[in-house]
Each structure stands twice: as C-alpha cells, then as structure tokens.
Design an enzyme around this catalytic site. Structure first.
Site, short mmCIF file in Angstrom:
data_model
loop_
_atom_site.label_atom_id
_atom_site.label_comp_id
_atom_site.label_asym_id
_atom_site.label_seq_id
_atom_site.Cartn_x
_atom_site.Cartn_y
_atom_site.Cartn_z
N THR A 1 25.30 20.37 4.94
CA THR A 1 24.60 19.86 6.12
C THR A 1 25.30 18.57 6.55
O THR A 1 25.89 17.87 5.73
CB THR A 1 23.11 19.64 5.85
OG1 THR A 1 22.97 18.74 4.76
CG2 THR A 1 22.40 20.94 5.51
N THR B 1 24.88 15.26 7.47
CA THR B 1 24.77 13.94 6.83
C THR B 1 25.13 14.03 5.35
O THR B 1 25.81 13.16 4.81
CB THR B 1 23.36 13.35 7.02
OG1 THR B 1 23.11 13.26 8.42
CG2 THR B 1 23.24 11.98 6.39
N CYS B 2 24.70 15.09 4.70
CA CYS B 2 24.97 15.25 3.27
C CYS B 2 26.47 15.40 3.01
O CYS B 2 27.03 14.80 2.09
CB CYS B 2 24.24 16.47 2.72
SG CYS B 2 22.46 16.43 3.04
N HIS B 3 27.13 16.21 3.85
CA HIS B 3 28.54 16.54 3.65
C HIS B 3 29.48 15.42 4.11
O HIS B 3 30.50 15.18 3.49
CB HIS B 3 28.86 17.84 4.41
CG HIS B 3 30.23 18.35 4.16
ND1 HIS B 3 30.65 18.80 2.92
CD2 HIS B 3 31.30 18.49 4.98
CE1 HIS B 3 31.91 19.19 3.00
NE2 HIS B 3 32.33 19.03 4.25
N LEU C 1 27.62 12.68 0.01
CA LEU C 1 28.47 13.09 -1.11
C LEU C 1 29.81 12.35 -1.16
O LEU C 1 30.22 11.91 -2.23
CB LEU C 1 28.68 14.61 -1.08
CG LEU C 1 29.60 15.18 -2.16
CD1 LEU C 1 29.07 14.87 -3.56
CD2 LEU C 1 29.77 16.68 -1.96
#
Length: 164
Positions: free
Chosen positions: A45, A47-49, A53
């Site tokens: 997703t 923001t996560c990617h 992370l």
C-alpha cells in the site's frame, strides 16, 4: 490496546525470513532479545511501501547498533504477499515479516482497524513497539495519516531516550 508491561499474545502466524517461511506463534517470533516491531495496514500500500518500510531498511544498521536483535514487520496479508513485498523492497534478510492473514494478531494486540469500507477488512493500525523478551516496553500508534511516531527515526530516538 497492548501496553507497556504486557506480554505478547500467542497467535498463530507465518514468519517470513531470509531462510524461508515458517509456521510459528507471535510470542515465539517476538519473544527473544530486543525486538523492534512495526505494523502496517498492508503490504505494497502506498504509505507502507514508500514511507514506512524503507525507513527501517535504510536504518537497519543503526537499529542493530542501538542493541536491537530483531526487526519485525507485520501486516494482515498472506505469507505469499509478505514474501513478495520483502523481496521487492530489498528487506528480505534484514527485516523479518509476520503474515497475519486474518488479522488475529492485530485483534489480540488491540491494534486492529476496520477498513471494510474500502474493501480491505480488518488490518493493523499503523503502529510500532519495543519488545524485550516477549514483554512490551513501549507502544507507538499513529493518530493521523502518515508515518511520524512509528517510523525508524522515531524508534531510534526512543531507543536513545532509553539509553541504548
């Protein structure tokens, strides 16, 4: 919600590491040494990617130098997706991944968020924790979109504040 002094609950999960994929429990995966645990709503997703992370990947050496034994990322995705994400992000072998496909760990930790309205079901709320030998030392939860309190720079500051 899980708090300082609470033990990590025991929930079946899939652990994705540089050595492969294994069935385990959350308390086993998070229970030895000092662990930086961070949870994201979903692999790949935006923001996560792009924002969450990568900070842990680029700060892995600094976290280890601060005494961290293990860095673990969790998401309510299956282990195939988590492995693909670990590989695509260059994190495999640096960060371990917990696949919490049904969101059971998210619920057990009280860090679950209902994203059914957008077709994503139960997910982790964006969060992080410092865990020592299976016991929570600190919990950080984002109270707005984005990555501030739960990103690698904030965790490094928290470790420094604890004298590590």
């Amino acid at each position: 919600m899980i708090e300082r002094g609470d033990p990590i609950p025991s929930v079946p999960v899939k652990l994705v590491t540089g050595d492969g994929i294994a069935d385990t429990t959350s308390d086993t995966a998070l229970g030895q040494g000092l662990t930086v645990f961070f949870a994201v709503p979903g692999a790949f997703t935006p923001t996560c990617h792009v924002n969450h992370l990568p900070g842990f990947v680029s700060n892995e050496a600094k976290l280890r130098a601060a005494g961290v034994d293990r860095i673990v990322c969790a998401a309510a995705n299956d282990h195939h997706v988590m492995k693909a994400w670990a590989e695509a992000s260059g994190a495999l072998g640096k960060i371990d991944f917990l696949a919490d496909g049904n969101g059971d760990l998210a619920k057990a930790m009280g860090l679950n968020k209902d994203l059914s309205g957008s077709g994503m079901g139960t997910r982790f709320t964006r969060s992080a924790a410092l865990i020592r030998n299976g016991v929570v030392e600190a919990v950080f939860v984002e109270d707005a979109p984005g990555v501030t309190a739960t990103g690698a720079p904030a965790i490094l500051m928290a470790l420094e504040a604890q004298g590590r």
